[in-house]
Design a protein around this motif. Structure first.
Motif, PDB file in Angstrom:
ATOM      1  N   LYS A  84       0.829  -1.213   0.000  1.00 62.69           N
ATOM      2  CA  LYS A  84       0.000   0.000   0.000  1.00 62.69           C
ATOM      3  C   LYS A  84       0.858   1.254   0.000  1.00 62.69           C
ATOM      4  O   LYS A  84       0.540   2.247  -0.672  1.00 62.69           O
ATOM      5  CB  LYS A  84      -0.933  -0.013   1.212  1.00 62.69           C
ATOM      6  N   ALA A  85       1.954   1.200   0.758  1.00 57.86           N
ATOM      7  CA  ALA A  85       2.837   2.361   0.816  1.00 57.86           C
ATOM      8  C   ALA A  85       3.493   2.616  -0.533  1.00 57.86           C
ATOM      9  O   ALA A  85       3.592   3.761  -0.987  1.00 57.86           O
ATOM     10  CB  ALA A  85       3.899   2.145   1.889  1.00 57.86           C
ATOM     11  N   ALA A  86       3.938   1.538  -1.196  1.00 54.97           N
ATOM     12  CA  ALA A  86       4.584   1.688  -2.506  1.00 54.97           C
ATOM     13  C   ALA A  86       3.621   2.269  -3.528  1.00 54.97           C
ATOM     14  O   ALA A  86       4.008   3.084  -4.374  1.00 54.97           O
ATOM     15  CB  ALA A  86       5.120   0.344  -2.982  1.00 54.97           C
ATOM     16  N   ASN A  87       2.377   1.864  -3.451  1.00 58.33           N
ATOM     17  CA  ASN A  87       1.384   2.356  -4.414  1.00 58.33           C
ATOM     18  C   ASN A  87       0.858   3.743  -4.048  1.00 58.33           C
ATOM     19  O   ASN A  87       0.382   4.471  -4.921  1.00 58.33           O
ATOM     20  CB  ASN A  87       0.217   1.367  -4.510  1.00 58.33           C
ATOM     21  N   GLY A  88       0.935   4.105  -2.776  1.00 59.81           N
ATOM     22  CA  GLY A  88       0.370   5.381  -2.355  1.00 59.81           C
ATOM     23  C   GLY A  88       1.370   6.509  -2.198  1.00 59.81           C
ATOM     24  O   GLY A  88       0.966   7.674  -2.043  1.00 59.81           O
ATOM     25  N   TYR A  89       2.667   6.190  -2.243  1.00 61.02           N
ATOM     26  CA  TYR A  89       3.686   7.227  -2.029  1.00 61.02           C
ATOM     27  C   TYR A  89       3.732   8.207  -3.199  1.00 61.02           C
ATOM     28  O   TYR A  89       3.663   7.822  -4.366  1.00 61.02           O
ATOM     29  CB  TYR A  89       5.051   6.570  -1.850  1.00 61.02           C
ATOM     30  N   ARG A  90       3.870   9.493  -2.873  1.00 54.66           N
ATOM     31  CA  ARG A  90       3.965  10.540  -3.903  1.00 54.66           C
ATOM     32  C   ARG A  90       5.377  11.114  -3.897  1.00 54.66           C
ATOM     33  O   ARG A  90       5.919  11.456  -2.836  1.00 54.66           O
ATOM     34  CB  ARG A  90       2.960  11.655  -3.627  1.00 54.66           C
ATOM     35  N   LEU A  91       5.947  11.214  -5.071  1.00 49.66           N
ATOM     36  CA  LEU A  91       7.314  11.727  -5.180  1.00 49.66           C
ATOM     37  C   LEU A  91       7.429  13.185  -4.739  1.00 49.66           C
ATOM     38  O   LEU A  91       8.498  13.632  -4.315  1.00 49.66           O
ATOM     39  CB  LEU A  91       7.801  11.598  -6.629  1.00 49.66           C
ATOM     40  N   ASP A  92       6.323  13.932  -4.822  1.00 51.95           N
ATOM     41  CA  ASP A  92       6.387  15.340  -4.443  1.00 51.95           C
ATOM     42  C   ASP A  92       6.250  15.543  -2.937  1.00 51.95           C
ATOM     43  O   ASP A  92       6.246  16.674  -2.445  1.00 51.95           O
ATOM     44  CB  ASP A  92       5.305  16.138  -5.174  1.00 51.95           C
ATOM     45  N   ALA A  93       6.138  14.410  -2.191  1.00 49.03           N
ATOM     46  CA  ALA A  93       6.034  14.527  -0.742  1.00 49.03           C
ATOM     47  C   ALA A  93       7.385  14.934  -0.161  1.00 49.03           C
ATOM     48  O   ALA A  93       8.446  14.610  -0.704  1.00 49.03           O
ATOM     49  CB  ALA A  93       5.587  13.199  -0.141  1.00 49.03           C
ATOM     50  N   ALA A  94       7.348  15.624   0.962  1.00 51.54           N
ATOM     51  CA  ALA A  94       8.583  16.114   1.574  1.00 51.54           C
ATOM     52  C   ALA A  94       9.319  15.011   2.327  1.00 51.54           C
ATOM     53  O   ALA A  94      10.492  15.161   2.651  1.00 51.54           O
ATOM     54  CB  ALA A  94       8.263  17.264   2.522  1.00 51.54           C
ATOM     55  N   THR A  95       8.640  13.912   2.632  1.00 56.39           N
ATOM     56  CA  THR A  95       9.237  12.830   3.416  1.00 56.39           C
ATOM     57  C   THR A  95       9.827  11.772   2.508  1.00 56.39           C
ATOM     58  O   THR A  95       9.383  11.574   1.372  1.00 56.39           O
ATOM     59  CB  THR A  95       8.175  12.176   4.321  1.00 56.39           C
ATOM     60  N   ALA A  96      10.832  11.046   3.035  1.00 52.59           N
ATOM     61  CA  ALA A  96      11.415   9.917   2.316  1.00 52.59           C
ATOM     62  C   ALA A  96      10.422   8.767   2.307  1.00 52.59           C
ATOM     63  O   ALA A  96       9.456   8.744   3.084  1.00 52.59           O
ATOM     64  CB  ALA A  96      12.724   9.495   2.973  1.00 52.59           C
ATOM     65  N   PHE A  97      10.684   7.779   1.458  1.00 52.11           N
ATOM     66  CA  PHE A  97       9.739   6.680   1.303  1.00 52.11           C
ATOM     67  C   PHE A  97       9.508   5.949   2.616  1.00 52.11           C
ATOM     68  O   PHE A  97       8.362   5.682   2.995  1.00 52.11           O
ATOM     69  CB  PHE A  97      10.227   5.697   0.235  1.00 52.11           C
ATOM     70  N   LEU A  98      10.581   5.602   3.332  1.00 54.72           N
ATOM     71  CA  LEU A  98      10.407   4.839   4.573  1.00 54.72           C
ATOM     72  C   LEU A  98       9.673   5.649   5.636  1.00 54.72           C
ATOM     73  O   LEU A  98       8.962   5.079   6.476  1.00 54.72           O
ATOM     74  CB  LEU A  98      11.762   4.377   5.111  1.00 54.72           C
ATOM     75  N   SER A  99       9.828   6.959   5.612  1.00 51.87           N
ATOM     76  CA  SER A  99       9.092   7.794   6.574  1.00 51.87           C
ATOM     77  C   SER A  99       7.591   7.704   6.345  1.00 51.87           C
ATOM     78  O   SER A  99       6.794   7.951   7.262  1.00 51.87           O
ATOM     79  CB  SER A  99       9.546   9.253   6.453  1.00 51.87           C
ATOM     80  N   TYR A 100       7.212   7.376   5.120  1.00 54.59           N
ATOM     81  CA  TYR A 100       5.803   7.164   4.786  1.00 54.59           C
ATOM     82  C   TYR A 100       5.411   5.698   4.964  1.00 54.59           C
ATOM     83  O   TYR A 100       4.314   5.391   5.428  1.00 54.59           O
ATOM     84  CB  TYR A 100       5.558   7.593   3.343  1.00 54.59           C
ATOM     85  N   ALA A 101       6.336   4.804   4.624  1.00 56.34           N
ATOM     86  CA  ALA A 101       6.003   3.370   4.626  1.00 56.34           C
ATOM     87  C   ALA A 101       5.877   2.811   6.030  1.00 56.34           C
ATOM     88  O   ALA A 101       4.978   1.996   6.299  1.00 56.34           O
ATOM     89  CB  ALA A 101       7.064   2.597   3.845  1.00 56.34           C
ATOM     90  N   VAL A 102       6.763   3.193   6.938  1.00 59.44           N
ATOM     91  CA  VAL A 102       6.757   2.605   8.289  1.00 59.44           C
ATOM     92  C   VAL A 102       5.428   2.862   9.016  1.00 59.44           C
ATOM     93  O   VAL A 102       4.808   1.924   9.547  1.00 59.44           O
ATOM     94  CB  VAL A 102       7.950   3.129   9.106  1.00 59.44           C
TER      95      VAL A 102
END
Length: 262
Positions: A77-95
């Motif tokens: 879900k995190a991989a599909n929902g992450y936005r590149l324009d977000a200010a956070t790194a991927f793991l900061s969103y995925a965890v």
């Protein structure tokens, strides 16, 4: 001979983070199926993170494989929902996404007895905070210490910890006594058809008492002696058709009598 440099844990994590970002950037600019293939690579690359988070929820009565599957679902879900324009790194969103998925699983799927949602959510917060508290305090935290760490009341912590057994059920093969001579199945009462029979007799007796002698005789031949309608007809000197009609009328009388007493 070339010797590959040994990467430190920090370097390894940074390389994974950099590769993840590159994959996400590439995935953002291509359609399916390549888009999904790249996201799958992101999931595989970060799978150890999902396993690590799932391991913190073990010993809570849920199969470890199930926990990992739920964690992987959160990672997907995190991989599909992450936005590149977000200010956070991927793991900061995925965890947080993975943790949220695990907490929802415990809240919605893992309870044998379902307590109030407030208690379920508190149980999840305690489970997440307890390992760190044990490490910091050097002992299992008291309700007061856990409450202080979570910013809540000790009474709420005590209520939540008291329902930890709701995650699991005991097997009927588990020992039912200290000496192990019996199991729980041996202590479970069996259903007894005799009780139903007594209740049925007690209920029907007043209704049957209102019937005439011939009707009682027909009931006796049919339900006590087990005669067929044809055999009852021979016994009473009437046709099978008449027996069928008589039985239908008798049963209707009994139903009406029982309905009027309830």
């Amino acid at each position: 001979m070339t010797i590959a440099p040994v990467l430190s844990a920090a370097d390894s994590k940074q390389r994974i983070a950099d590769t993840t970002h590159e994959l996400l950037v590439e995935a953002d600019g291509v359609p399916d199926p390549r888009h999904q293939e790249l996201l799958d690579e992101v999931v595989i690359l970060n799978a150890p993170v999902a396993r690590s988070i799932a391991s913190r929820y073990r010993s809570k009565g849920v199969d470890p494989d199930d926990l990992e599957q739920v964690a992987y679902l959160g990672l997907v879900k995190a991989a599909n929902g992450y936005r590149l324009d977000a200010a956070t790194a991927f793991l900061s969103y995925a965890v947080p996404t993975i943790r949220g998925e695990l907490k929802r699983y415990f809240r919605d799927c893992a309870w044998t007895v379902r307590p109030p949602r407030r208690v379920q959510e508190m149980q999840g917060s305690i489970a997440a905070a307890e390992p760190e508290l044990i490490q910091r305090l050097g002992h299992v935290p008291t309700d007061e210490e856990t409450a202080a760490a979570l910013g809540t009341d000790a009474e709420e912590v005590a209520e939540a910890t008291s329902i930890r057994g709701c995650f699991t059920t005991l097997s009927l093969d588990a020992p039912g006594s200290v000496d192990g001579g019996t199991n729980l199945l041996d202590t479970v009462a069996d259903s007894e058809d005799g009780y139903d029979l007594v209740e049925n007799v007690h209920t029907l007796t007043p209704a049957v008492a209102t019937l005439g002698d011939r009707d009682k005789r027909i009931l006796e031949l049919r339900f006590r002696n087990g005669l067929t309608q044809e055999e009852i007809g021979h016994e009473l000197g009437v046709s099978q058709m008449q027996v069928s009609r008589l039985l239908r009328n008798i049963l209707e009388k009994l139903r009406s009598s029982l309905a009027s007493t309830h």
